[in-house]
Enzyme design. Structure first.
Site, PDB file in Angstrom:
ATOM      1  N   ASP A 121       0.860  -1.190   0.000  1.00 32.30           N
ATOM      2  CA  ASP A 121       0.000   0.000   0.000  1.00 32.30           C
ATOM      3  C   ASP A 121       0.895   1.238   0.000  1.00 32.30           C
ATOM      4  O   ASP A 121       1.723   1.412   0.902  1.00 32.30           O
ATOM      5  CB  ASP A 121      -0.875  -0.012   1.251  1.00 32.30           C
ATOM      6  CG  ASP A 121      -2.202   0.698   1.064  1.00 32.30           C
ATOM      7  OD1 ASP A 121      -2.214   1.737   0.388  1.00 32.30           O
ATOM      8  OD2 ASP A 121      -3.210   0.212   1.593  1.00 32.30           O
TER       9      ASP A 121
ATOM     10  N   ASP B 225      -3.051   4.719  -2.255  1.00 28.00           N
ATOM     11  CA  ASP B 225      -4.060   5.295  -1.367  1.00 28.00           C
ATOM     12  C   ASP B 225      -4.395   6.740  -1.732  1.00 28.00           C
ATOM     13  O   ASP B 225      -3.503   7.528  -2.049  1.00 28.00           O
ATOM     14  CB  ASP B 225      -3.537   5.239   0.071  1.00 28.00           C
ATOM     15  CG  ASP B 225      -4.499   5.823   1.078  1.00 28.00           C
ATOM     16  OD1 ASP B 225      -5.534   5.202   1.327  1.00 28.00           O
ATOM     17  OD2 ASP B 225      -4.205   6.916   1.619  1.00 28.00           O
TER      18      ASP B 225
ATOM     19  N   GLU C  77      -6.873   3.785  -5.314  1.00 24.60           N
ATOM     20  CA  GLU C  77      -8.098   4.209  -4.643  1.00 24.60           C
ATOM     21  C   GLU C  77      -8.464   5.577  -5.198  1.00 24.60           C
ATOM     22  O   GLU C  77      -7.701   6.530  -5.057  1.00 24.60           O
ATOM     23  CB  GLU C  77      -7.887   4.293  -3.129  1.00 24.60           C
ATOM     24  CG  GLU C  77      -9.139   4.728  -2.389  1.00 24.60           C
ATOM     25  CD  GLU C  77      -8.870   5.083  -0.942  1.00 24.60           C
ATOM     26  OE1 GLU C  77      -9.751   4.833  -0.106  1.00 24.60           O
ATOM     27  OE2 GLU C  77      -7.788   5.626  -0.648  1.00 24.60           O
TER      28      GLU C  77
ATOM     29  N   HIS D  36     -10.904  -2.193   4.237  1.00 22.20           N
ATOM     30  CA  HIS D  36     -10.645  -1.769   5.609  1.00 22.20           C
ATOM     31  C   HIS D  36     -11.350  -0.473   5.987  1.00 22.20           C
ATOM     32  O   HIS D  36     -11.359  -0.101   7.169  1.00 22.20           O
ATOM     33  CB  HIS D  36      -9.143  -1.591   5.819  1.00 22.20           C
ATOM     34  CG  HIS D  36      -8.561  -0.519   4.928  1.00 22.20           C
ATOM     35  ND1 HIS D  36      -8.441  -0.671   3.563  1.00 22.20           N
ATOM     36  CD2 HIS D  36      -8.083   0.709   5.209  1.00 22.20           C
ATOM     37  CE1 HIS D  36      -7.923   0.421   3.052  1.00 22.20           C
ATOM     38  NE2 HIS D  36      -7.689   1.277   4.024  1.00 22.20           N
ATOM     39  N   ASP D  37     -11.935   0.217   5.007  1.00 21.35           N
ATOM     40  CA  ASP D  37     -12.624   1.481   5.269  1.00 21.35           C
ATOM     41  C   ASP D  37     -14.143   1.345   5.212  1.00 21.35           C
ATOM     42  O   ASP D  37     -14.853   2.349   5.317  1.00 21.35           O
ATOM     43  CB  ASP D  37     -12.201   2.536   4.233  1.00 21.35           C
ATOM     44  CG  ASP D  37     -10.810   3.086   4.491  1.00 21.35           C
ATOM     45  OD1 ASP D  37     -10.365   3.049   5.648  1.00 21.35           O
ATOM     46  OD2 ASP D  37     -10.169   3.541   3.525  1.00 21.35           O
TER      47      ASP D  37
END
Length: 564
Positions: free
Chosen positions: A99, A201, A258, A331-332
């Site tokens: 990430d 990210d 993302e 995870h969000d």
């Protein structure tokens, strides 16, 4: 098939290391714990593991506030442990995907510490500093993603710095070529370690507007969401194509960004032959229950047709150019069985409905840890029990909106990122077999009946259903390269679509409601072979509550139409 790349043929499994498996007994997951579970992951048919950040960090935002990009956080292990994980995964045909958090750093990063020494420091322009207004107020009325002003005043240098997220996460200044170059060096450092790609990210925020100005307030605090002010600004693609040239181009890896705020119409500019990335995690299908301002305390109702339209638009946008990363969890996000279905629904059935869609859309399925078990949301007793910084910020926003403390807590129950961060449920033993110590976040109380060990032994479990779907995807090329055609578009209960390859077609039927519904498709009646279902039988074309079916129809062309 031969022209597909390895990452188009496999599955990606996302791991939140802090919650996956603790090998040391300190209550927090680690790299060696992941290495211990590689066989479990391999047996799912996974070819890539995406790790959320494991770099040195103060952990204000659980690793997304990075203080050292080239070293492993001690709580996760050492660089030797990381190299072992990469090597052991490779032996099993699995690549590790890192990430990259390049919109911001931690305020404890050496770069930011230098930046705030004085105005003349060589790192000052590595971040975004602005003078206060004449009255001392922040430069603009932008609200950070986690709540509160997106600007924080620095007493030492008497200026404000910008942070899209928490105040401990100052935004980098991508306009400075020195910043971009050092970030490219970091990415190449990890490629030299043998990683198989990157998830990038919050990339839509790296390009800031030419003019920093107030926007119309969207809440009682008089502020406007920073997302509206900074996401996907003109000129961002120039940065991203430079990133691609300097790091990604010509390498046998994949990149997935993302990109909240990128529309399906814009996807061809971002992915594919002329795009900056291989895949794009866009959220049109995930944000159906949110207003544009993304305040969790103002959820909105949504209909199945909106979900179907969002998924179908993404399928069409990447049909000829680009590749789709199919996902319902990360995870969000809260757990998908609770996000897309009522809490009272049969959660084993609905988990299988979502899995059916996940594996049969065109693209690469992304599985989040525990999703393959049908893990559910957790309801903690007070806001103090939560770890997630975003949940605490949104709780305060809900109170400002005039909701009671109980109502605000209920919003957190439904939307907290901690829902996806509770420890992985491995066994029915204490703490779900996650740790021998005290877990950093409470384990969901349903672990005694919902865990990997038990589900591996139960042929009717969600986990075994995932195994069957993975095998189906390996056996049928139509699921990899077949075209996508939506059926029954106006139906508010059934999500139905075809996958077509040559004269063969696969029909996917999923009932998203708790009521039965007839689904009369002549092509199934005439020539349909049931491949998989989340019920034991399929006596007719009446779909029962939360039923999913996949049919194969071979050798008929042209197709008969379907009655709606």
């Amino acid at each position: 098939m031969d022209n597909l790349k390895w990452w188009q043929k496999t599955l990606v499994y996302q791991i939140y290391p802090k919650s996956f498996c603790d090998s040391s007994g300190d209550g927090s997951g680690d790299l060696n714990g992941i290495t211990e579970k590689l066989d479990y992951i391999r047996d799912l048919g996974v070819g890539a593991i995406w790790l959320t950040p494991v770099y040195v960090s103060p952990m204000v935002d659980n690793g997304y506030d990075i203080a050292d990009y080239r070293n492993i956080a001690p709580e996760y292990g050492t660089m030797t442990d990381m190299e072992k994980l990469i090597g052991e995964a490779k032996k099993r045909g699995i690549r590790i995907v890192m990430d990259l958090v390049f919109n911001h750093t931690s305020d404890q990063h050496s770069w930011f510490k230098e930046s705030r020494v004085d105005h003349g420091n060589c790192k000052r322009d590595w971040y975004i500093w602005r003078d206060a207004r004449p009255d001392g107020a922040p430069p603009t009325n932008w609200r950070g993603i986690f709540g509160g002003s997106a600007w924080t005043f620095d007493e030492a240098t008497k200026q404000y710095y910008l942070h899209t997220f928490a105040k401990e996460q100052p935004d980098l200044n991508w306009e400075n070529p020195e910043v971009r170059n050092v970030l490219y060096e970091i990415a190449n450092f990890w490629l030299d370690k043998g990683v198989g790609g990157f998830r990038i990210d919050a990339i839509t925020y790296i390009k800031k507007p030419e003019e920093f100005k107030d926007l119309p307030a969207d809440g009682p605090d008089g502020m406007s969401n920073v997302h509206v002010a900074t996401a996907n600004q003109p000129g961002i693609l120039e940065f991203l194509h430079e990133f691609k040239r300097e790091v990604f181009a010509g390498k046998d890896i994949f990149t997935v960004a993302e990109a909240n705020g990128v529309s399906t119409e814009e996807l061809p500019q971002w992915v594919g032959r002329n795009g900056a990335f291989d895949m794009l995690l866009e959220f049109s299908h995930m944000d159906l229950d949110m207003e544009a301002s993304s305040l969790w305390c103002r959820p909105v109702d949504w209909k199945l047709t909106k979900l179907k339209k969002a998924l179908s638009n993404s399928q069409r946008a990447t049909s000829e150019n680009g590749w789709y990363p199919a996902f319902f969890e990360n995870h969000d996000q809260p757990r998908s069985v609770n996000k897309f279905f009522p809490y009272h629904a049969d959660q084993k059935l609905v988990a299988k409905v979502l899995a059916t869609v996940l594996f049969t859309l065109k693209g690469t399925p992304f599985i989040y840890e525990g999703e393959e078990l049908g893990m559910t949301n957790i309801k903690l007793s007070s806001i103090e029990c939560y770890d997630d910084i975003a949940s605490k910020g949104q709780y305060e926003i809900a109170l400002q909106e005039g909701f009671s403390r109980q109502q605000a807590l209920e919003f957190v129950w439904n939307y907290s990122r901690d829902n996806a961060r509770t420890p992985m449920q491995w066994t029915s033993e204490k703490h779900a077999g996650f740790t021998s110590g005290e877990p950093w976040l409470p384990v969901n109380e349903n672990y005694d009946e919902l865990n990997a060990k038990q589900e591996l032994q139960d042929e009717g479990s969600v986990l075994r259903y995932y195994h069957r779907l993975a095998k189906l995807r390996q056996e049928y090329d139509i699921l990899l390269i077949g075209s996508y055609e939506e059926l029954l578009e106006a139906d508010e209960q059934i999500f139905a679509y075809r996958r077509v390859l040559d004269k063969n077609k696969m029909i996917i039927l999923c009932n998203f409601s708790g009521r039965e519904k007839a689904c009369n498709l002549t092509e199934i009646e005439d020539n349909g072979k049931l491949l998989i279902s989340n019920y034991r039988d399929a006596p007719n074309l009446v779909l029962r509550a939360y039923e999913a079916r996949v049919y194969l129809c071979e050798g008929r062309n042209p197709f008969e139409g379907c009655s709606q």
